[in-house]
Scaffold this motif. Structure first.
Motif, PDB file in Angstrom:
ATOM      1  N   PHE A   1       0.824  -1.204   0.000  1.00  0.00           N
ATOM      2  CA  PHE A   1       0.000   0.000   0.000  1.00  0.00           C
ATOM      3  C   PHE A   1       0.862   1.260   0.000  1.00  0.00           C
ATOM      4  CE2 PHE A   1      -3.377  -2.709   2.336  1.00  0.00           C
ATOM      5  CZ  PHE A   1      -3.810  -3.223   1.129  1.00  0.00           C
ATOM      6  N   SER A   2       2.031   1.172   0.637  1.00  0.00           N
ATOM      7  CA  SER A   2       2.964   2.298   0.614  1.00  0.00           C
ATOM      8  C   SER A   2       3.409   2.611  -0.811  1.00  0.00           C
ATOM      9  CB  SER A   2       4.175   1.980   1.492  1.00  0.00           C
ATOM     10  OG  SER A   2       5.183   2.955   1.345  1.00  0.00           O
ATOM     11  N   SER A   3       3.655   1.552  -1.602  1.00  0.00           N
ATOM     12  CA  SER A   3       4.067   1.776  -2.993  1.00  0.00           C
ATOM     13  C   SER A   3       2.914   2.343  -3.823  1.00  0.00           C
ATOM     14  CB  SER A   3       4.575   0.465  -3.611  1.00  0.00           C
ATOM     15  OG  SER A   3       3.524  -0.442  -3.828  1.00  0.00           O
ATOM     16  N   ILE A   4       1.689   1.995  -3.461  1.00  0.00           N
ATOM     17  CA  ILE A   4       0.526   2.508  -4.193  1.00  0.00           C
ATOM     18  C   ILE A   4       0.363   4.011  -3.970  1.00  0.00           C
ATOM     19  CG2 ILE A   4      -2.010   2.453  -4.276  1.00  0.00           C
ATOM     20  CD1 ILE A   4      -1.811  -0.584  -3.728  1.00  0.00           C
ATOM     21  N   VAL A   5       0.587   4.462  -2.721  1.00  0.00           N
ATOM     22  CA  VAL A   5       0.409   5.893  -2.433  1.00  0.00           C
ATOM     23  C   VAL A   5       1.672   6.696  -2.735  1.00  0.00           C
ATOM     24  CG1 VAL A   5      -1.265   5.346  -0.635  1.00  0.00           C
ATOM     25  CG2 VAL A   5       1.125   5.727   0.001  1.00  0.00           C
ATOM     26  N   ASP A   6       2.788   6.012  -3.039  1.00  0.00           N
ATOM     27  CA  ASP A   6       4.025   6.709  -3.378  1.00  0.00           C
ATOM     28  C   ASP A   6       3.788   7.609  -4.592  1.00  0.00           C
ATOM     29  OD1 ASP A   6       6.742   7.131  -4.657  1.00  0.00           O
ATOM     30  OD2 ASP A   6       7.349   5.949  -2.914  1.00  0.00           O
ATOM     31  N   LYS A   7       4.312   8.810  -4.532  1.00  0.00           N
ATOM     32  CA  LYS A   7       4.068   9.761  -5.624  1.00  0.00           C
ATOM     33  C   LYS A   7       4.639   9.276  -6.947  1.00  0.00           C
ATOM     34  CE  LYS A   7       8.069  12.703  -4.513  1.00  0.00           C
ATOM     35  NZ  LYS A   7       8.483  14.061  -4.106  1.00  0.00           N
ATOM     36  N   ARG A   8       5.647   8.376  -6.879  1.00  0.00           N
ATOM     37  CA  ARG A   8       6.231   7.848  -8.111  1.00  0.00           C
ATOM     38  C   ARG A   8       5.309   6.875  -8.827  1.00  0.00           C
ATOM     39  NH1 ARG A   8      11.700   5.771  -5.521  1.00  0.00           N
ATOM     40  NH2 ARG A   8      10.137   5.222  -3.942  1.00  0.00           N
ATOM     41  N   SER A   9       4.240   6.437  -8.158  1.00  0.00           N
ATOM     42  CA  SER A   9       3.273   5.543  -8.809  1.00  0.00           C
ATOM     43  C   SER A   9       2.464   6.269  -9.874  1.00  0.00           C
ATOM     44  CB  SER A   9       2.324   4.945  -7.767  1.00  0.00           C
ATOM     45  OG  SER A   9       1.394   5.916  -7.310  1.00  0.00           O
ATOM     46  N   GLY A  10       2.397   7.594  -9.746  1.00  0.00           N
ATOM     47  CA  GLY A  10       1.622   8.377 -10.709  1.00  0.00           C
ATOM     48  C   GLY A  10       0.129   8.332 -10.467  1.00  0.00           C
ATOM     49  N   MET A  11      -0.297   7.683  -9.387  1.00  0.00           N
ATOM     50  CA  MET A  11      -1.734   7.575  -9.099  1.00  0.00           C
ATOM     51  C   MET A  11      -2.231   8.809  -8.351  1.00  0.00           C
ATOM     52  SD  MET A  11      -2.391   3.679  -7.812  1.00  0.00           S
ATOM     53  CE  MET A  11      -1.664   2.261  -8.649  1.00  0.00           C
ATOM     54  N   SER A  12      -3.438   9.204  -8.662  1.00  0.00           N
ATOM     55  CA  SER A  12      -4.111  10.224  -7.870  1.00  0.00           C
ATOM     56  C   SER A  12      -4.583   9.583  -6.578  1.00  0.00           C
ATOM     57  CB  SER A  12      -5.308  10.789  -8.631  1.00  0.00           C
ATOM     58  OG  SER A  12      -6.300   9.772  -8.810  1.00  0.00           O
ATOM     59  N   SER A  13      -5.019  10.400  -5.625  1.00  0.00           N
ATOM     60  CA  SER A  13      -5.538   9.881  -4.359  1.00  0.00           C
ATOM     61  C   SER A  13      -6.721   8.954  -4.605  1.00  0.00           C
ATOM     62  CB  SER A  13      -5.954  11.051  -3.461  1.00  0.00           C
ATOM     63  OG  SER A  13      -6.613  10.584  -2.308  1.00  0.00           O
ATOM     64  N   LYS A  14      -7.584   9.327  -5.517  1.00  0.00           N
ATOM     65  CA  LYS A  14      -8.759   8.504  -5.826  1.00  0.00           C
ATOM     66  C   LYS A  14      -8.355   7.168  -6.424  1.00  0.00           C
ATOM     67  CE  LYS A  14     -13.113   8.632  -8.445  1.00  0.00           C
ATOM     68  NZ  LYS A  14     -13.967   9.461  -9.343  1.00  0.00           N
ATOM     69  N   GLU A  15      -7.386   7.197  -7.336  1.00  0.00           N
ATOM     70  CA  GLU A  15      -6.922   5.954  -7.968  1.00  0.00           C
ATOM     71  C   GLU A  15      -6.231   5.048  -6.946  1.00  0.00           C
ATOM     72  OE1 GLU A  15      -5.950   7.488 -12.518  1.00  0.00           O
ATOM     73  OE2 GLU A  15      -4.507   7.857 -10.898  1.00  0.00           O
ATOM     74  N   ALA A  16      -5.448   5.653  -6.046  1.00  0.00           N
ATOM     75  CA  ALA A  16      -4.753   4.864  -5.029  1.00  0.00           C
ATOM     76  C   ALA A  16      -5.745   4.160  -4.120  1.00  0.00           C
ATOM     77  CB  ALA A  16      -3.820   5.763  -4.218  1.00  0.00           C
ATOM     78  N   LYS A  17      -6.783   4.872  -3.700  1.00  0.00           N
ATOM     79  CA  LYS A  17      -7.800   4.276  -2.825  1.00  0.00           C
ATOM     80  C   LYS A  17      -8.547   3.153  -3.539  1.00  0.00           C
ATOM     81  CE  LYS A  17      -8.377   8.497  -0.151  1.00  0.00           C
ATOM     82  NZ  LYS A  17      -9.204   9.712   0.069  1.00  0.00           N
ATOM     83  N   LYS A  18      -8.805   3.320  -4.816  1.00  0.00           N
ATOM     84  CA  LYS A  18      -9.478   2.278  -5.584  1.00  0.00           C
ATOM     85  C   LYS A  18      -8.603   1.023  -5.667  1.00  0.00           C
ATOM     86  CE  LYS A  18     -11.346   1.203 -10.165  1.00  0.00           C
ATOM     87  NZ  LYS A  18     -11.541   1.687 -11.561  1.00  0.00           N
ATOM     88  N   THR A  19      -7.296   1.210  -5.873  1.00  0.00           N
ATOM     89  CA  THR A  19      -6.364   0.081  -5.966  1.00  0.00           C
ATOM     90  C   THR A  19      -6.247  -0.641  -4.623  1.00  0.00           C
ATOM     91  OG1 THR A  19      -5.124   1.285  -7.661  1.00  0.00           O
ATOM     92  CG2 THR A  19      -4.039  -0.603  -6.646  1.00  0.00           C
ATOM     93  N   ILE A  20      -6.219   0.143  -3.540  1.00  0.00           N
ATOM     94  CA  ILE A  20      -6.193  -0.462  -2.198  1.00  0.00           C
ATOM     95  C   ILE A  20      -7.446  -1.285  -1.965  1.00  0.00           C
ATOM     96  CG2 ILE A  20      -6.309   0.060   0.272  1.00  0.00           C
ATOM     97  CD1 ILE A  20      -4.434   2.444  -0.288  1.00  0.00           C
ATOM     98  N   LYS A  21      -8.596  -0.756  -2.365  1.00  0.00           N
ATOM     99  CA  LYS A  21      -9.856  -1.487  -2.174  1.00  0.00           C
ATOM    100  C   LYS A  21      -9.856  -2.801  -2.947  1.00  0.00           C
ATOM    101  CE  LYS A  21     -14.862  -0.918  -2.029  1.00  0.00           C
ATOM    102  NZ  LYS A  21     -15.090  -2.338  -2.282  1.00  0.00           N
ATOM    103  N   GLU A  22      -9.307  -2.788  -4.149  1.00  0.00           N
ATOM    104  CA  GLU A  22      -9.231  -4.018  -4.936  1.00  0.00           C
ATOM    105  C   GLU A  22      -8.376  -5.064  -4.225  1.00  0.00           C
ATOM    106  OE1 GLU A  22      -7.709  -2.630  -8.630  1.00  0.00           O
ATOM    107  OE2 GLU A  22      -9.654  -1.908  -9.368  1.00  0.00           O
ATOM    108  N   ALA A  23      -7.316  -4.604  -3.574  1.00  0.00           N
ATOM    109  CA  ALA A  23      -6.429  -5.540  -2.865  1.00  0.00           C
ATOM    110  C   ALA A  23      -7.124  -6.151  -1.653  1.00  0.00           C
ATOM    111  CB  ALA A  23      -5.147  -4.825  -2.430  1.00  0.00           C
ATOM    112  N   ILE A  24      -7.837  -5.336  -0.873  1.00  0.00           N
ATOM    113  CA  ILE A  24      -8.467  -5.867   0.334  1.00  0.00           C
ATOM    114  C   ILE A  24      -9.727  -6.661   0.019  1.00  0.00           C
ATOM    115  CG2 ILE A  24      -7.503  -4.037   1.776  1.00  0.00           C
ATOM    116  CD1 ILE A  24     -10.164  -2.648   1.793  1.00  0.00           C
ATOM    117  N   ASP A  25     -10.246  -6.533  -1.191  1.00  0.00           N
ATOM    118  CA  ASP A  25     -11.409  -7.327  -1.606  1.00  0.00           C
ATOM    119  C   ASP A  25     -11.009  -8.631  -2.297  1.00  0.00           C
ATOM    120  OD1 ASP A  25     -13.174  -5.510  -0.589  1.00  0.00           O
ATOM    121  OD2 ASP A  25     -13.568  -4.498  -2.499  1.00  0.00           O
TER     122      ASP A  25
END
Length: 334
Positions: free
Chosen positions: A253-277
């Protein structure tokens, strides 16, 4: 008669450091070794430097560039020693490195691990913190706590185990390949020991693969923990395995929210949700009251399935990772 030791040295564009690395090998107090240098398609003067140094104990081979795993596998295929050790082309051995590792291995150990120290801005030493282990999972856990399990260059291996079980570095991995190899090897190793001394000098490369951003790093490492759980835990829910999953999810999850991922806050939260589901989430993140208080707190956050709270903790984990690497390895990330 001293047992022959194969020393495998992969090299790629290492003209600035490889001469000193080779010198540290040739200066070993243990003399019965073969140094196998695998030049992985260097385009600088690495090959010329090696050829000028070559003596009867050195095998030099140049192959097409395919990465460190391919180079090491090539070295394993032509190794003729009873034991094998590794060194990277910008690192150094203590002059008694081979002597002390072989001396311990000769007592019937299949794997022996020593400590190491950093070169450069961080001079920290990493030393095994225990001499006694109940079983393999305790051995692995103790070494990982000391930053000593996930490398191959601070260990000595038996060639017969490697060749009998056709062990090799996974060429599809460009990160965690050492960790994966060690997990595979330990499946067949029955006796293991440590030397509580720093015998290897590791030169930190801030731009190396081990410190660069990879959006697939989390899942690669998670699969290695899956392998450890299957091979060594047998459904016992060992605290170390549970703790490893919890910590790795925070790394993911740290790598998902890392600014180098290029994800917006909304995209990061969506990716986290996919992982926990995902189906594997529940089987990986389990309760075990024997894990540390810190891990239990992290566990409850993960089990909350609250994406916003997990996102905030992931941001904190990302900041901690930058700080911790700065302290441990002298790496400052922007």
């Amino acid at each position: 008669m001293e047992k022959l030791v194969s020393i495998i040295l992969p090299a790629y564009n290492s003209e600035k450091t490889i001469a000193k690395t080779i010198e540290s090998v040739l200066n070993q107090t243990y003399r019965n070794f073969e140094l196998i240098i695998i030049d992985d398609g260097s385009t600088d003067d690495t090959g010329d430097i090696c050829k000028r140094i070559i003596d009867e104990r050195i095998k030099y081979r140049c192959i097409s560039n395919g990465g460190v795993s391919q180079a090491r596998n090539y070295g394993l295929n032509i190794a003729t020693g009873e034991y094998v050790v590794f060194i990277d082309s910008d690192d150094l051995y203590n002059k008694r490195y081979v002597e002390l590792l072989v001396g311990k291995a000769n007592n019937g150990y299949d794997l022996v691990v020593c400590g190491y120290k950093n070169c450069g801005s961080s001079r920290e030493e990493f030393i095994p913190n225990s001499m006694e282990y109940v079983d393999k999972i305790d051995f692995i856990g103790s070494l990982q706590e000391s930053y000593l399990f996930n490398q191959v260059w601070n260990k000595i291996y038996r060639i017969d185990i490697i060749k009998q079980h056709r062990l090799a570095f996974n060429g599809d991995l460009s990160i965690a390949e050492d960790w994966n190899f060690n997990v595979d090897y330990l499946k067949w190793a029955n006796k293991y020991a440590v030397i509580r001394r720093s015998l290897y000098s590791y030169r930190i490369n801030p731009n190396g693969l081990g410190f660069s951003y990879r959006n697939d790093a989390g899942e690669i490492k998670m699969r290695i923990i899956d392998k450890m759980a299957t091979q060594f835990d047998s459904g016992r829910n060992n605290p170390f395995i549970i703790d490893s999953y919890i910590r790795q999810y925070y790394a993911l999850f740290s790598s998902i929210v890392d600014k180098r991922s290029g994800m917006s806050s909304k995209e990061a939260k969506k990716t986290i949700k996919e992982a926990i589901d995902s189906k594997k989430y529940d089987s990986r993140v389990k309760r075990n009251d024997m894990i540390s208080i810190k891990s239990r707190i992290l566990y409850y956050v993960l089990r909350s399935r609250n994406v916003y709270i997990i996102y905030c903790f992931a941001r904190m984990a990302n900041a901690y990772d930058r700080f911790n690497k700065g302290i441990k390895f002298g790496i400052r990330r922007s």
